[in-house]
Enzyme design. Sequence first.
Site, PDB file in Angstrom:
ATOM      1  N   PHE A  90      -5.183   2.271  14.553  1.00  0.00           N
ATOM      2  CA  PHE A  90      -4.918   3.335  13.980  1.00  0.00           C
ATOM      3  C   PHE A  90      -6.156   2.605  12.740  1.00  0.00           C
ATOM      4  O   PHE A  90      -6.490   0.904  12.659  1.00  0.00           O
ATOM      5  CB  PHE A  90      -3.924   3.555  12.894  1.00  0.00           C
ATOM      6  CG  PHE A  90      -3.250   4.498  13.722  1.00  0.00           C
ATOM      7  CD1 PHE A  90      -3.058   6.036  12.886  1.00  0.00           C
ATOM      8  CD2 PHE A  90      -2.488   4.112  14.634  1.00  0.00           C
ATOM      9  CE1 PHE A  90      -2.308   6.679  13.685  1.00  0.00           C
ATOM     10  CE2 PHE A  90      -1.697   5.346  15.297  1.00  0.00           C
ATOM     11  CZ  PHE A  90      -2.360   6.545  14.983  1.00  0.00           C
TER      12      PHE A  90
ATOM     13  N   ASN B  84       0.875  -1.042   0.106  1.00  0.00           N
ATOM     14  CA  ASN B  84       0.206  -0.094   0.357  1.00  0.00           C
ATOM     15  C   ASN B  84       0.797   1.411  -0.068  1.00  0.00           C
ATOM     16  O   ASN B  84       1.930   1.079  -0.116  1.00  0.00           O
ATOM     17  CB  ASN B  84      -1.099  -0.392   1.003  1.00  0.00           C
ATOM     18  CG  ASN B  84      -0.234  -0.056   2.550  1.00  0.00           C
ATOM     19  OD1 ASN B  84       0.574   0.645   2.836  1.00  0.00           O
ATOM     20  ND2 ASN B  84      -0.376  -0.869   2.822  1.00  0.00           N
TER      21      ASN B  84
ATOM     22  N   ASP C   6      -3.744  -6.646   4.367  1.00  0.00           N
ATOM     23  CA  ASP C   6      -5.336  -7.901   4.884  1.00  0.00           C
ATOM     24  C   ASP C   6      -4.732  -8.927   4.509  1.00  0.00           C
ATOM     25  O   ASP C   6      -5.536 -10.168   5.307  1.00  0.00           O
ATOM     26  CB  ASP C   6      -6.461  -6.943   4.574  1.00  0.00           C
ATOM     27  CG  ASP C   6      -7.032  -5.616   5.152  1.00  0.00           C
ATOM     28  OD1 ASP C   6      -6.600  -5.558   6.523  1.00  0.00           O
ATOM     29  OD2 ASP C   6      -7.731  -4.958   4.511  1.00  0.00           O
TER      30      ASP C   6
ATOM     31  N   LYS D 206       9.838 -15.819 -10.375  1.00  0.00           N
ATOM     32  CA  LYS D 206       9.102 -15.262 -11.159  1.00  0.00           C
ATOM     33  C   LYS D 206       8.311 -15.536 -12.466  1.00  0.00           C
ATOM     34  O   LYS D 206       8.753 -16.396 -13.206  1.00  0.00           O
ATOM     35  CB  LYS D 206      10.004 -13.975 -12.370  1.00  0.00           C
ATOM     36  CG  LYS D 206       9.688 -13.255 -12.878  1.00  0.00           C
ATOM     37  CD  LYS D 206      10.589 -12.417 -13.305  1.00  0.00           C
ATOM     38  CE  LYS D 206       9.070 -11.168 -14.021  1.00  0.00           C
ATOM     39  NZ  LYS D 206       9.853 -10.029 -15.358  1.00  0.00           N
TER      40      LYS D 206
ATOM     41  N   PRO E 175      -2.809 -12.311   9.758  1.00  0.00           N
ATOM     42  CA  PRO E 175      -3.073 -12.766  11.125  1.00  0.00           C
ATOM     43  C   PRO E 175      -3.616 -11.277  11.590  1.00  0.00           C
ATOM     44  O   PRO E 175      -2.836 -10.038  10.888  1.00  0.00           O
ATOM     45  CB  PRO E 175      -1.532 -12.405  11.767  1.00  0.00           C
ATOM     46  CG  PRO E 175      -0.785 -12.460  10.786  1.00  0.00           C
ATOM     47  CD  PRO E 175      -1.773 -13.281   9.252  1.00  0.00           C
ATOM     48  N   ASP E 176      -4.452 -10.743  12.165  1.00  0.00           N
ATOM     49  CA  ASP E 176      -5.101  -9.793  13.019  1.00  0.00           C
ATOM     50  C   ASP E 176      -4.103  -9.465  13.924  1.00  0.00           C
ATOM     51  O   ASP E 176      -4.423  -9.659  14.930  1.00  0.00           O
ATOM     52  CB  ASP E 176      -6.776  -9.284  12.938  1.00  0.00           C
ATOM     53  CG  ASP E 176      -7.112  -8.717  13.523  1.00  0.00           C
ATOM     54  OD1 ASP E 176      -6.287  -7.302  13.827  1.00  0.00           O
ATOM     55  OD2 ASP E 176      -8.512  -8.415  13.430  1.00  0.00           O
ATOM     56  N   ILE E 177      -3.647  -8.404  13.732  1.00  0.00           N
ATOM     57  CA  ILE E 177      -1.891  -8.757  15.182  1.00  0.00           C
ATOM     58  C   ILE E 177      -2.460  -7.089  16.265  1.00  0.00           C
ATOM     59  O   ILE E 177      -2.620  -8.352  17.557  1.00  0.00           O
ATOM     60  CB  ILE E 177      -0.994  -7.494  14.658  1.00  0.00           C
ATOM     61  CG1 ILE E 177      -0.111  -8.696  13.345  1.00  0.00           C
ATOM     62  CG2 ILE E 177       0.478  -7.298  15.420  1.00  0.00           C
ATOM     63  CD1 ILE E 177       1.256  -7.759  12.663  1.00  0.00           C
TER      64      ILE E 177
ATOM     65  N   LYS F  73     -12.175  -5.174  17.629  1.00  0.00           N
ATOM     66  CA  LYS F  73     -10.460  -5.617  17.395  1.00  0.00           C
ATOM     67  C   LYS F  73     -10.275  -5.656  18.869  1.00  0.00           C
ATOM     68  O   LYS F  73      -9.615  -6.481  19.807  1.00  0.00           O
ATOM     69  CB  LYS F  73      -9.835  -4.472  16.957  1.00  0.00           C
ATOM     70  CG  LYS F  73     -10.025  -4.265  15.455  1.00  0.00           C
ATOM     71  CD  LYS F  73      -9.025  -5.091  14.476  1.00  0.00           C
ATOM     72  CE  LYS F  73      -9.014  -4.933  13.350  1.00  0.00           C
ATOM     73  NZ  LYS F  73      -8.945  -5.941  12.241  1.00  0.00           N
TER      74      LYS F  73
ATOM     75  N   LYS G 134     -14.610  -0.699  14.654  1.00  0.00           N
ATOM     76  CA  LYS G 134     -13.471  -1.080  14.407  1.00  0.00           C
ATOM     77  C   LYS G 134     -12.839  -1.132  16.212  1.00  0.00           C
ATOM     78  O   LYS G 134     -12.335  -2.273  15.827  1.00  0.00           O
ATOM     79  CB  LYS G 134     -11.917  -0.287  13.363  1.00  0.00           C
ATOM     80  CG  LYS G 134     -11.273  -1.260  13.213  1.00  0.00           C
ATOM     81  CD  LYS G 134      -9.654  -0.914  12.725  1.00  0.00           C
ATOM     82  CE  LYS G 134      -8.975  -1.287  12.766  1.00  0.00           C
ATOM     83  NZ  LYS G 134      -8.001  -1.156  12.071  1.00  0.00           N
TER      84      LYS G 134
END
Length: 395
Positions: free
Chosen positions: A321, A206, A274, A284, A301-303, A339, A335
């Site tokens: 964040f 990103n 994500d 390649k 993983p959702d840290i 979370k 969120k």
Amino acid sequence: MAKHILLIIGGGIAAFKSLDLIRRLRERGHQVTPVLTRAGAEFVTPLSVSGLAAAKVYQDLFDLTDEAEMGHIELSRAADLVVVAPATADLMAKMAGGHANDLASTLLMATDKRVLIAPSMNVRMWEHAATRRNLATLQGDGILVVGPNEGDMACGEYGPGRMAEPMEIVAAIEAALTDGPLKGKHVLVTSGPTHEPIDPVRYIANRSSGAQGTAIARALLGLGAQVTFVTGPADVPPPHGVTVVPVQTAAQMQAAVRDALPADAAVFAAAVADWHVKGASDSKIKKDGKGLPKLTFAENPDILAQVSGLREGRPKLVVGFAAETDDVIANATAKRKRKGCDWIVANDVSPATGIMGGSENDVTLITADGSEDWPRMGKDAVAARLAQRLADALG
């Protein structure tokens, strides 16, 4: 203000950097009392250390003249800060195990002052499970850490293990000596993007530059915190004086966060991808005229949720964040509840805002008590305000 530093020089090729470190500290008016281990003396001479420090070099635990007055006790407590540079794997193991069989290890056991180490060793030694356990023990005991950096080794290998540069250590020393509201607190900060490989030359990422996370780490350091900085491949270099843990993928960030705990607070500013490509190619991917390659995605993983949900060892304050492009407040509020974190810093990263990768931010702080809009300001200003709020919350 000038301070008194007790500098323990361990036995490694990086010991030569200790000479420049002494010079830099003396330039700033600090008094340096050097302690040279037997192995350290194989790399730098007592004469060169003494000449730069303008002070006696201490080497032997059983120096009868000094021990007549319990010199090792006095040495360990007369300084404002004890610094170990380089901190070898052996010295770290002695510290973690509570050994005291030479002057350096005895001083470290006898001191009532804060201790800062600058690790230096071969990359395999740094990554060894025993060293990771020792590091976790030392950090749990409140030992401050600066470095190591990644780079070429004297042994010809490449990777993490190079001792931090002298000016990085100076910055960490001065931060440790700063009397701020977060002095004695350990704060974990994640920053930057993650890169999820498709093949050896392509990846999913990103536009996060890491600027906001870096600014937060720097602000926390300025308030006296010990900061562990877990960063993806960001555009912005990490600040001096923090413990930098470089990672590439979300899985690596998850492991680094786990290794960095316990912490008093954790700020998850990283823009973690994500998804990752399941079964990324080892070579390649070529265009073969038979159509587009088929990529299968799997969730990362959702840290933030994992750390927020810890039953044991959960930081007192967990801050996430939320980078949103629409319904910012509603999505960020949901969120926070989903979370299980204490605070969410929400911002609108729509292309028109220029925030993602830019120098300013426009955030809303969301807590259990509601939302608080902050005016648009530079990322350093956002970081300073958030760091102060964190300090107030930790008391």
